[in-house]
Scaffold this motif. Structure first.
Motif, PDB file in Angstrom:
ATOM      1  N   UNK A  83       2.638  14.143   0.797  1.00  0.00           N
ATOM      2  CA  UNK A  83       3.532  13.340  -0.044  1.00  0.00           C
ATOM      3  C   UNK A  83       3.120  11.864  -0.008  1.00  0.00           C
ATOM      4  N   UNK A  84       3.449  11.174  -1.080  1.00  0.00           N
ATOM      5  CA  UNK A  84       3.160   9.743  -1.168  1.00  0.00           C
ATOM      6  C   UNK A  84       4.392   8.948  -0.742  1.00  0.00           C
ATOM      7  N   UNK A  85       4.159   7.942   0.098  1.00  0.00           N
ATOM      8  CA  UNK A  85       5.223   7.030   0.536  1.00  0.00           C
ATOM      9  C   UNK A  85       4.852   5.681  -0.062  1.00  0.00           C
ATOM     10  N   UNK A  86       5.530   5.325  -1.142  1.00  0.00           N
ATOM     11  CA  UNK A  86       5.134   4.149  -1.919  1.00  0.00           C
ATOM     12  C   UNK A  86       5.934   2.908  -1.502  1.00  0.00           C
ATOM     13  N   UNK A  87       5.415   1.733  -1.836  1.00  0.00           N
ATOM     14  CA  UNK A  87       6.179   0.510  -1.582  1.00  0.00           C
ATOM     15  C   UNK A  87       7.561   0.547  -2.244  1.00  0.00           C
ATOM     16  N   UNK A  88       7.665   1.189  -3.401  1.00  0.00           N
ATOM     17  CA  UNK A  88       8.964   1.293  -4.092  1.00  0.00           C
ATOM     18  C   UNK A  88       9.960   2.107  -3.266  1.00  0.00           C
ATOM     19  N   UNK A 138       0.835  -1.201   0.000  1.00  0.00           N
ATOM     20  CA  UNK A 138       0.000   0.000   0.000  1.00  0.00           C
ATOM     21  C   UNK A 138       0.871   1.252   0.000  1.00  0.00           C
ATOM     22  N   UNK A 139       0.268   2.341  -0.436  1.00  0.00           N
ATOM     23  CA  UNK A 139       0.931   3.637  -0.439  1.00  0.00           C
ATOM     24  C   UNK A 139       0.375   4.455   0.719  1.00  0.00           C
ATOM     25  N   UNK A 176       9.297   9.428   8.636  1.00  0.00           N
ATOM     26  CA  UNK A 176       8.075   9.677   7.878  1.00  0.00           C
ATOM     27  C   UNK A 176       6.856   9.513   8.789  1.00  0.00           C
ATOM     28  N   UNK A 177       5.936  10.467   8.721  1.00  0.00           N
ATOM     29  CA  UNK A 177       4.685  10.395   9.475  1.00  0.00           C
ATOM     30  C   UNK A 177       3.558  10.424   8.455  1.00  0.00           C
ATOM     31  N   UNK A 178       2.656   9.462   8.559  1.00  0.00           N
ATOM     32  CA  UNK A 178       1.567   9.332   7.592  1.00  0.00           C
ATOM     33  C   UNK A 178       0.217   9.403   8.291  1.00  0.00           C
ATOM     34  N   UNK A 179      -0.791   9.783   7.527  1.00  0.00           N
ATOM     35  CA  UNK A 179      -2.171   9.822   8.009  1.00  0.00           C
ATOM     36  C   UNK A 179      -2.940   8.681   7.350  1.00  0.00           C
TER      37      UNK A 179
END
Length: 170
Positions: free
Chosen positions: A46-51, A38-39, A116-119
């Motif tokens: 910003x997007x944090x992608x599996x890649x 998942x991204x 990295x902090x994500x929502x």
């Protein structure tokens, strides 16, 4: 015919058990389920992608600003990240769906969180990781993208650091 007539039998069995244990330990470290593909969406959009995470040891920490244990463990999470980031570890702190984004942003900025902090606005990430409901819940993911360990509650940091050291060498 017992081991008394075959003196080599006991050392051979001991060696076989040790080799088997080593293979089992290696297999354990490399046999977990694959981490969800998942991204994540970072707090600044910003997007944090599996890649972005591929080939690294990754910690994914589900937390909330309203979770006392999460807030209490965060300085140790920061220390853990700072200790291992130079060796190829990445860290994503995923705020739960019910956590107001402005609280998360304020917490991350005032504490100067270095990772990295994500929502998880929709709850999709928590659902993908096995329907996470309890916070904190932390996943350690190996370089191969497989989940090595799931911690519910505050991890025992000495054991976590040993796991990270082993995973980063592998």
């Amino acid at each position: 015919m017992g081991s008394a007539t075959r003196p080599w039998l006991k050392p051979a069995l001991a060696a076989a058990v040790l080799v088997g244990a080593g293979v089992a330990a290696y297999a354990f470290l490399n046999s977990g389920p694959a981490a969800p593909d998942i991204t994540f969406t970072g707090i600044k959009g910003e997007r944090i992608t599996p890649a972005d995470l591929r080939g690294k040891v990754v910690m994914v920490n589900f937390w909330a600003t309203s979770c006392a244990t999460c807030v209490a463990e965060m300085p140790e999470m920061v220390d853990t990240y700072n200790r291992f980031k130079g060796q190829g570890m990445e860290f994503v702190a995923v705020a739960m769906k019910y956590d107001p984004p402005n609280y998360v942003l304020n917490y991350a900025e005032t504490r100067q969180l270095p990772f990295k902090v994500a929502l998880d606005i929709t709850g999709e990430a928590a659902k993908a990781y096995g329907d996470v409901q309890m916070t904190p819940t932390t996943f350690v993911i190996g370089k191969d993208g497989r989940i090595l360990k799931r911690y519910v509650g505050k991890p025992e940091f000495a054991a976590l650091h040993q796991l990270l050291e082993k995973a980063l060498k592998g």
